[in-house]
Design an enzyme around this catalytic site. Structure first.
Site, PDB file in Angstrom:
ATOM      1  N   GLN A  78      12.918 -26.190  -9.213  1.00 13.59           N
ATOM      2  CA  GLN A  78      13.963 -26.016 -10.229  1.00 13.59           C
ATOM      3  C   GLN A  78      15.071 -25.125  -9.672  1.00 13.59           C
ATOM      4  O   GLN A  78      15.086 -23.932  -9.886  1.00 13.59           O
ATOM      5  CB  GLN A  78      13.334 -25.385 -11.475  1.00 13.59           C
ATOM      6  CG  GLN A  78      14.233 -25.347 -12.670  1.00 13.59           C
ATOM      7  CD  GLN A  78      14.504 -26.714 -13.226  1.00 13.59           C
ATOM      8  OE1 GLN A  78      13.635 -27.556 -13.290  1.00 13.59           O
ATOM      9  NE2 GLN A  78      15.733 -26.941 -13.615  1.00 13.59           N
ATOM     10  N   PHE A  79      16.010 -25.741  -8.940  1.00 15.80           N
ATOM     11  CA  PHE A  79      17.064 -24.949  -8.307  1.00 15.80           C
ATOM     12  C   PHE A  79      17.964 -24.262  -9.327  1.00 15.80           C
ATOM     13  O   PHE A  79      18.598 -23.250  -9.029  1.00 15.80           O
ATOM     14  CB  PHE A  79      17.889 -25.807  -7.338  1.00 15.80           C
ATOM     15  CG  PHE A  79      18.929 -26.657  -7.998  1.00 15.80           C
ATOM     16  CD1 PHE A  79      20.243 -26.219  -8.083  1.00 15.80           C
ATOM     17  CD2 PHE A  79      18.605 -27.892  -8.533  1.00 15.80           C
ATOM     18  CE1 PHE A  79      21.210 -26.997  -8.696  1.00 15.80           C
ATOM     19  CE2 PHE A  79      19.553 -28.680  -9.136  1.00 15.80           C
ATOM     20  CZ  PHE A  79      20.873 -28.235  -9.227  1.00 15.80           C
ATOM     21  N   THR A  80      17.996 -24.760 -10.567  1.00 11.59           N
ATOM     22  CA  THR A  80      18.875 -24.153 -11.565  1.00 11.59           C
ATOM     23  C   THR A  80      18.460 -22.720 -11.914  1.00 11.59           C
ATOM     24  O   THR A  80      19.243 -21.993 -12.510  1.00 11.59           O
ATOM     25  CB  THR A  80      18.930 -25.000 -12.853  1.00 11.59           C
ATOM     26  OG1 THR A  80      17.618 -25.116 -13.393  1.00 11.59           O
ATOM     27  CG2 THR A  80      19.501 -26.384 -12.559  1.00 11.59           C
TER      28      THR A  80
END
Length: 138
Positions: A78-80
């Site tokens: 989850q790069f966010t």
């Protein structure tokens, strides 16, 4: 690395209307890899997550780890989680590691969880548009 950890009764990941991964009781991890992160951060987090005493014992007190209860882990990239929202209305993801580096470190982290004795470690699909479902436990 940044992790959002949630105790779950069950969780799953669906990609393009196909369920690709699911677990029963255990932990759902949303995992973000930052620029500059390396194996030492992944090692530390794997040790912390595997040993974190947040699972209920026989009287319901949070006194056991996911290893102790033979729970499962579903880890989802989850790069966010690395979004910088301090300026403006559009988040910046400049702090996130490039995909090739992030994927390698994410896989390393999952392998370290397995080596720490977690019964089952499953993952989503790195870089895919995933639908994550969970039944919260707590």
């Amino acid at each position: 690395m940044r992790i959002v950890l949630q105790r779950v009764r069950k969780a799953s990941v669906t990609v393009r209307d196909e369920r690709i991964s699911e677990i029963g009781a255990g932990l759902l991890l949303l995992v973000g890899v930052a620029r500059g992160d390396g194996e030492s951060e992944a090692d530390w987090l794997a040790e912390k997550v595997a040993g974190l005493r947040i699972m209920g014992d026989e009287v319901g007190k949070m006194n056991l780890s996911v290893k102790d209860v033979e729970g499962e882990i579903l880890a989802v990239s989850q790069f966010t989680l690395l979004a910088d929202t301090r300026k403006g209305k559009r988040p910046s993801f400049a702090g996130a590691a490039p995909p090739e580096e992030a994927e390698a470190l994410f896989e390393y982290f999952c392998e370290r969880l397995r080596e720490k004795g977690v019964a089952s470690v499953k993952t989503g699909s790195f870089g895919a548009m995933m639908e994550v479902a969970l039944v919260n436990d707590g």
